[in-house]
Design a protein around this motif. Structure first.
Motif, PDB file in Angstrom:
ATOM      1  N   UNK A 194       2.996  -3.822  28.428  1.00 41.51           N
ATOM      2  CA  UNK A 194       2.094  -3.789  27.284  1.00 41.51           C
ATOM      3  C   UNK A 194       2.757  -3.146  26.070  1.00 41.51           C
ATOM      4  N   UNK A 195       2.513  -3.714  24.885  1.00 46.28           N
ATOM      5  CA  UNK A 195       3.079  -3.182  23.643  1.00 46.28           C
ATOM      6  C   UNK A 195       1.958  -2.743  22.708  1.00 46.28           C
ATOM      7  N   UNK A 196       2.215  -1.660  21.967  1.00 43.23           N
ATOM      8  CA  UNK A 196       1.231  -1.105  21.036  1.00 43.23           C
ATOM      9  C   UNK A 196       1.852  -0.832  19.679  1.00 43.23           C
ATOM     10  N   UNK A 197       1.040  -0.947  18.642  1.00 44.11           N
ATOM     11  CA  UNK A 197       1.405  -0.541  17.291  1.00 44.11           C
ATOM     12  C   UNK A 197       0.472   0.580  16.889  1.00 44.11           C
ATOM     13  N   UNK A 198       1.019   1.660  16.322  1.00 42.59           N
ATOM     14  CA  UNK A 198       0.191   2.804  15.942  1.00 42.59           C
ATOM     15  C   UNK A 198       0.654   3.387  14.616  1.00 42.59           C
ATOM     16  N   UNK A 205       1.420  12.198  29.687  1.00 48.22           N
ATOM     17  CA  UNK A 205       0.857  13.273  28.874  1.00 48.22           C
ATOM     18  C   UNK A 205      -0.547  12.946  28.379  1.00 48.22           C
ATOM     19  N   UNK A 206      -0.820  11.678  28.131  1.00 46.45           N
ATOM     20  CA  UNK A 206      -2.140  11.287  27.652  1.00 46.45           C
ATOM     21  C   UNK A 206      -3.025  10.728  28.762  1.00 46.45           C
ATOM     22  N   UNK A 207      -2.394  10.250  29.819  1.00 51.11           N
ATOM     23  CA  UNK A 207      -3.170   9.631  30.892  1.00 51.11           C
ATOM     24  C   UNK A 207      -2.356   9.617  32.178  1.00 51.11           C
ATOM     25  N   UNK A 208      -2.936  10.106  33.266  1.00 53.50           N
ATOM     26  CA  UNK A 208      -2.241  10.116  34.544  1.00 53.50           C
ATOM     27  C   UNK A 208      -1.914   8.699  34.977  1.00 53.50           C
ATOM     28  N   UNK A 209      -0.677   8.503  35.444  1.00 48.89           N
ATOM     29  CA  UNK A 209      -0.268   7.196  35.930  1.00 48.89           C
ATOM     30  C   UNK A 209       0.215   6.250  34.858  1.00 48.89           C
ATOM     31  N   UNK A 210       0.408   6.744  33.613  1.00 52.81           N
ATOM     32  CA  UNK A 210       0.867   5.892  32.521  1.00 52.81           C
ATOM     33  C   UNK A 210       2.074   6.523  31.842  1.00 52.81           C
ATOM     34  N   UNK A 211       3.115   5.727  31.638  1.00 53.74           N
ATOM     35  CA  UNK A 211       4.324   6.164  30.945  1.00 53.74           C
ATOM     36  C   UNK A 211       4.595   5.210  29.791  1.00 53.74           C
ATOM     37  N   UNK A 212       5.024   5.756  28.650  1.00 56.58           N
ATOM     38  CA  UNK A 212       5.269   4.916  27.477  1.00 56.58           C
ATOM     39  C   UNK A 212       6.499   5.402  26.727  1.00 56.58           C
ATOM     40  N   UNK A 213       7.148   4.468  26.052  1.00 58.05           N
ATOM     41  CA  UNK A 213       8.337   4.745  25.241  1.00 58.05           C
ATOM     42  C   UNK A 213       8.002   4.364  23.807  1.00 58.05           C
ATOM     43  N   UNK A 214       8.269   5.258  22.842  1.00 58.30           N
ATOM     44  CA  UNK A 214       7.898   5.013  21.456  1.00 58.30           C
ATOM     45  C   UNK A 214       9.089   5.008  20.514  1.00 58.30           C
ATOM     46  N   UNK A 215       8.994   4.214  19.449  1.00 63.71           N
ATOM     47  CA  UNK A 215      10.063   4.111  18.447  1.00 63.71           C
ATOM     48  C   UNK A 215       9.431   3.922  17.076  1.00 63.71           C
ATOM     49  N   UNK A 216       9.902   4.657  16.069  1.00 60.16           N
ATOM     50  CA  UNK A 216       9.350   4.570  14.721  1.00 60.16           C
ATOM     51  C   UNK A 216       9.768   3.275  14.030  1.00 60.16           C
ATOM     52  N   UNK A 217       8.922   2.815  13.112  1.00 61.83           N
ATOM     53  CA  UNK A 217       9.182   1.636  12.290  1.00 61.83           C
ATOM     54  C   UNK A 217       9.253   2.084  10.838  1.00 61.83           C
ATOM     55  N   UNK A 218      10.321   1.722  10.154  1.00 59.91           N
ATOM     56  CA  UNK A 218      10.475   2.066   8.746  1.00 59.91           C
ATOM     57  C   UNK A 218      10.042   0.918   7.847  1.00 59.91           C
ATOM     58  N   UNK A 219       9.518   1.272   6.672  1.00 63.77           N
ATOM     59  CA  UNK A 219       9.220   0.292   5.643  1.00 63.77           C
ATOM     60  C   UNK A 219      10.275   0.370   4.560  1.00 63.77           C
ATOM     61  N   UNK A 220      10.314  -0.598   3.653  1.00 63.43           N
ATOM     62  CA  UNK A 220      11.331  -0.594   2.602  1.00 63.43           C
ATOM     63  C   UNK A 220      11.338   0.682   1.771  1.00 63.43           C
ATOM     64  N   UNK A 265       9.510   5.558   4.771  1.00 63.30           N
ATOM     65  CA  UNK A 265      10.099   5.825   6.092  1.00 63.30           C
ATOM     66  C   UNK A 265       9.018   6.121   7.131  1.00 63.30           C
ATOM     67  N   UNK A 266       9.218   5.603   8.314  1.00 66.52           N
ATOM     68  CA  UNK A 266       8.326   5.864   9.449  1.00 66.52           C
ATOM     69  C   UNK A 266       6.872   5.581   9.100  1.00 66.52           C
ATOM     70  N   UNK A 267       6.577   4.337   8.723  1.00 62.24           N
ATOM     71  CA  UNK A 267       5.200   3.987   8.377  1.00 62.24           C
ATOM     72  C   UNK A 267       4.347   3.718   9.616  1.00 62.24           C
ATOM     73  N   UNK A 268       4.989   3.470  10.751  1.00 59.70           N
ATOM     74  CA  UNK A 268       4.265   3.161  11.981  1.00 59.70           C
ATOM     75  C   UNK A 268       5.201   3.366  13.169  1.00 59.70           C
ATOM     76  N   UNK A 269       4.667   3.181  14.362  1.00 56.29           N
ATOM     77  CA  UNK A 269       5.490   3.282  15.564  1.00 56.29           C
ATOM     78  C   UNK A 269       5.103   2.176  16.534  1.00 56.29           C
ATOM     79  N   UNK A 270       6.080   1.763  17.307  1.00 56.95           N
ATOM     80  CA  UNK A 270       5.906   0.739  18.327  1.00 56.95           C
ATOM     81  C   UNK A 270       6.109   1.397  19.689  1.00 56.95           C
TER      82      UNK A 270
END
Length: 257
Positions: A101-105, A187-202, A205-210
């Motif tokens: 699963x992928x998320x945008x935040x 950390x947010x939910x037992x049994x769930x692991x996630x990897x996050x990476x910032x997204x830059x805008x022109x 900087x760091x307007x969102x994360x994936x």
């Protein structure tokens, strides 16, 4: 992480989500609201009518609904509808590539708000997080965004938060800056692991994360480089699309020679 109340009232939940969408993402038509909430158009119309009645929404001449006077007096973020629109096809390809699963935040003060989720097809999977807000220091995309801030900014942000171990948070952010990504290991939910990476805008900087989220039972440390590479590739493609806009999806005007 906030848990949904046992005796939640769906109509109230829908109205609050809709108010948040109007404030943070800009104008919506009835059909758009119905699609985002997963309800019938008639239900969306009734919710919008009540928001208008209480000044949480207004209807423009083009019949789209916008944030009303109550919401305009609350702190918000720049509209993210175009950012979400740009990112969604890339999220789908990331899910197809990784099978997770992928998320945008986006970052809202000390919280991150999930603005898009594409679920994978596994029976055992991390579900839809769209609309949820969780503490930024816990969610995978949160440290990726917070790491772009200085220690002084982090100290000021969490100065009055007695639940935060600032020294530990600074160490986490230094590690995130060094490796370029962050991990949420249950950390947010037992049994769930996630990897996050910032997204830059022109120009932002760091307007969102994936993030790429999976059941912890499927997380395998040897596969981390593979997942990080997939994340980085997707982030680069989103950033390339943003480079042809003003950072939020509006086409830029070519410079005349």
């Amino acid at each position: 992480m906030k848990n949904k109340p046992t005796y939640s009232i769906d109509s109230v939940d829908h109205a609050l989500r809709l108010a948040g969408l109007l404030q943070q993402e800009g104008p919506l038509r009835v059909a758009d609201a119905a699609e985002r909430l997963g309800v019938a158009r008639s239900t969306a119309h009734r919710l919008l009518a009540m928001l208008v009645y209480r000044d949480f929404a207004e209807q423009n001449a083009d019949r789209r609904y916008v944030a009303g006077s109550v919401l305009r007096h609350l702190p918000g973020v720049e509209p993210i509808a175009q950012l979400r629109s740009i990112a969604l096809p890339h999220l789908q390809r990331l899910v197809d590539q990784t099978g997770e699963t992928a998320n945008l935040m986006v970052l809202l003060g000390k919280y991150v708000r999930f603005v898009a989720t594409i679920e994978c097809s596994h029976i055992l999977r991390v579900g839809d997080r769209e609309g949820r807000m969780v503490p930024a220091y816990l969610a995978s995309g949160g440290p990726a965004l917070l790491a772009r801030r200085s220690d002084a900014e982090i100290d000021a942000l969490y100065a009055d938060d007695r639940e935060i171990d600032l020294a530990a948070l600074r160490r986490t952010l230094r590690q995130t800056r060094k490796q370029g990504f962050s991990i949420n290991d249950q950390a947010t939910e037992a049994g769930m692991t996630a990897i996050g990476h910032a997204i830059n805008g022109p120009s932002r900087p760091a307007i969102a994360a994936l993030s790429l989220a999976m059941p912890t039972v499927r997380y395998a440390r040897p596969r981390l480089p593979e997942w990080v590479a997939a994340l980085r590739g997707t982030v680069r493609k989103i950033e390339q699309d943003l480079d042809t806009t003003d950072g939020w999806g509006h086409p830029t005007t070519p410079t005349q020679a």
